[in-house]
Design a protein around this motif. Structure first.
Motif, PDB file in Angstrom:
ATOM      1  N   ARG A  77       0.834  -1.208   0.000  1.00 41.19           N
ATOM      2  CA  ARG A  77       0.000   0.000   0.000  1.00 41.19           C
ATOM      3  C   ARG A  77       0.868   1.257   0.000  1.00 41.19           C
ATOM      4  O   ARG A  77       0.606   2.196  -0.750  1.00 41.19           O
ATOM      5  CB  ARG A  77      -0.950  -0.007   1.190  1.00 41.19           C
ATOM      6  N   ALA A  78       1.909   1.288   0.834  1.00 42.58           N
ATOM      7  CA  ALA A  78       2.782   2.461   0.895  1.00 42.58           C
ATOM      8  C   ALA A  78       3.481   2.685  -0.447  1.00 42.58           C
ATOM      9  O   ALA A  78       3.567   3.824  -0.933  1.00 42.58           O
ATOM     10  CB  ALA A  78       3.809   2.288   2.012  1.00 42.58           C
ATOM     11  N   PHE A  79       3.954   1.605  -1.051  1.00 39.03           N
ATOM     12  CA  PHE A  79       4.672   1.708  -2.324  1.00 39.03           C
ATOM     13  C   PHE A  79       3.733   2.169  -3.438  1.00 39.03           C
ATOM     14  O   PHE A  79       4.070   3.078  -4.213  1.00 39.03           O
ATOM     15  CB  PHE A  79       5.280   0.352  -2.676  1.00 39.03           C
ATOM     16  N   LEU A  80       2.558   1.580  -3.510  1.00 40.08           N
ATOM     17  CA  LEU A  80       1.621   1.924  -4.574  1.00 40.08           C
ATOM     18  C   LEU A  80       1.052   3.323  -4.383  1.00 40.08           C
ATOM     19  O   LEU A  80       0.875   4.069  -5.356  1.00 40.08           O
ATOM     20  CB  LEU A  80       0.489   0.889  -4.634  1.00 40.08           C
ATOM     21  N   ASP A  81       0.759   3.694  -3.142  1.00 38.77           N
ATOM     22  CA  ASP A  81       0.234   5.035  -2.879  1.00 38.77           C
ATOM     23  C   ASP A  81       1.219   6.122  -3.304  1.00 38.77           C
ATOM     24  O   ASP A  81       0.820   7.255  -3.597  1.00 38.77           O
ATOM     25  CB  ASP A  81      -0.101   5.205  -1.391  1.00 38.77           C
ATOM     26  N   ASP A 104      13.592   3.677   1.855  1.00 35.01           N
ATOM     27  CA  ASP A 104      12.423   3.036   2.441  1.00 35.01           C
ATOM     28  C   ASP A 104      11.468   2.522   1.371  1.00 35.01           C
ATOM     29  O   ASP A 104      10.789   1.501   1.564  1.00 35.01           O
ATOM     30  CB  ASP A 104      11.706   3.978   3.405  1.00 35.01           C
ATOM     31  N   GLU A 105      11.422   3.204   0.229  1.00 38.31           N
ATOM     32  CA  GLU A 105      10.576   2.743  -0.865  1.00 38.31           C
ATOM     33  C   GLU A 105      11.135   1.469  -1.492  1.00 38.31           C
ATOM     34  O   GLU A 105      10.375   0.564  -1.861  1.00 38.31           O
ATOM     35  CB  GLU A 105      10.449   3.839  -1.917  1.00 38.31           C
ATOM     36  N   ALA A 106      12.447   1.387  -1.602  1.00 36.71           N
ATOM     37  CA  ALA A 106      13.077   0.179  -2.131  1.00 36.71           C
ATOM     38  C   ALA A 106      12.838  -1.004  -1.204  1.00 36.71           C
ATOM     39  O   ALA A 106      12.597  -2.136  -1.654  1.00 36.71           O
ATOM     40  CB  ALA A 106      14.571   0.407  -2.332  1.00 36.71           C
ATOM     41  N   VAL A 107      12.874  -0.754   0.109  1.00 31.79           N
ATOM     42  CA  VAL A 107      12.586  -1.806   1.078  1.00 31.79           C
ATOM     43  C   VAL A 107      11.132  -2.266   0.939  1.00 31.79           C
ATOM     44  O   VAL A 107      10.839  -3.462   0.974  1.00 31.79           O
ATOM     45  CB  VAL A 107      12.874  -1.319   2.511  1.00 31.79           C
ATOM     46  N   ALA A 108      10.222  -1.323   0.781  1.00 32.27           N
ATOM     47  CA  ALA A 108       8.807  -1.675   0.604  1.00 32.27           C
ATOM     48  C   ALA A 108       8.605  -2.489  -0.661  1.00 32.27           C
ATOM     49  O   ALA A 108       7.827  -3.456  -0.674  1.00 32.27           O
ATOM     50  CB  ALA A 108       7.952  -0.407   0.566  1.00 32.27           C
TER      51      ALA A 108
END
Length: 270
Positions: free
Chosen positions: A59-63, A226-230
């Motif tokens: 959700r965090a990545f797609l948002d 943090d996005e790469a981790v997500a």
């Protein structure tokens, strides 16, 4: 249109808080607005599908919009190919990021939108956020819908038996599939595998359907740590990633990673 009973396949009738079939099988609506149509005997594990952690990472990545070009492309294909639909289904809908835009297209055309996933955690989150979609927990291999009830089915990475697609899609209706293209997430794979191989070329055949269109959506993403981790957490690669991979990604100021999506549009034979 209504659901069909996952136990006896009869039509389900909705009351205020539940769905019931003529045989007396009853499925209650959750407070979030979805219905669980996955009987315990159809589960392969206690809590099948994505975990809460995987769902939240996705959700965090797609948002953040990293896969928006894919979402927009599939939505436009629905808009272009459907004339007067009554129902659209998103299989493996997860937390509803794609489904919500498909529902906008459906509303333009006076149709209903359904979202299905085996993960109760994901469906609960989807139903909380997107009230315009009818969500259910169910198996993609036993679709709880009547024969010839869907004008279009979207399948983004989700498995489903071709026989089930042929059963629920109306003659002349559509199935849109999204699968990884050859170079999808190559840089991420390079951190995990010594021998990085291209994804195999698309070779799926859907009995009862003819392939009408195929296209590729590919572009480079520039991700914060943090996005790469997500991203890693929401992929199957997460199971193979050693702690050093997670640590390396988290420290990145910018991680460049390419996408490569293969989209295929199949039409149900009349």
């Amino acid at each position: 249109m209504s659901f069909s009973c996952p136990l006896c396949h009869a039509r389900l009738t909705r009351s205020e808080k539940s769905f019931t079939c003529p045989q007396g099988h009853q499925f209650d609506m959750a407070k979030e607005g979805y219905v669980n149509l996955l009987p315990v005997q159809h589960k392969r594990s206690r809590d099948p599908g994505d975990s809460a952690e995987m769902m939240q990472a996705r959700r965090a990545f797609l948002d953040a919009g990293h896969y928006q070009p894919l979402r927009d492309t599939v939505a436009q294909l629905l808009r272009d190919n459907l004339s007067t639909p009554s129902a659209i289904l998103d299989i493996g809908c997860g937390e509803g990021y794609y489904t919500a835009l498909f529902a906008d297209v459906a509303r333009e055309k006076g149709a209903e939108t359904y979202g299905l996933d085996v993960s109760k955690v994901a469906i609960r989150a989807a139903a909380k956020r997107y009230s315009s979609v009818t969500f259910c927990v169910a198996s993609s291999h036993r679709l709880p819908f009547e024969d010839a009830s869907m004008d279009a089915v979207v399948r983004i990475y989700a498995p489903c038996k071709a026989e089930e697609l042929a059963r629920v899609v109306k003659p002349g209706g559509w199935v849109i599939t999204v699968t990884p293209g050859p170079r999808h997430l190559m840089e991420l794979k390079g951190l995990i595998y010594d021998d990085v191989r291209l994804h195999a070329p698309h070779s799926e055949q859907l009995a009862g359907f003819s392939l009408q269109q195929e296209q590729t959506v590919a572009y480079e993403m520039k991700l914060k740590g943090d996005e790469a981790v997500a991203l890693l957490q929401m992929t199957p690669f997460a199971w193979r990633a050693k702690p050093v991979v997670w640590e390396t990604l988290a420290k990145q100021d910018e991680f460049c990673c390419q996408t490569d999506f293969s989209i295929h549009c199949w039409q149900r034979e009349v």
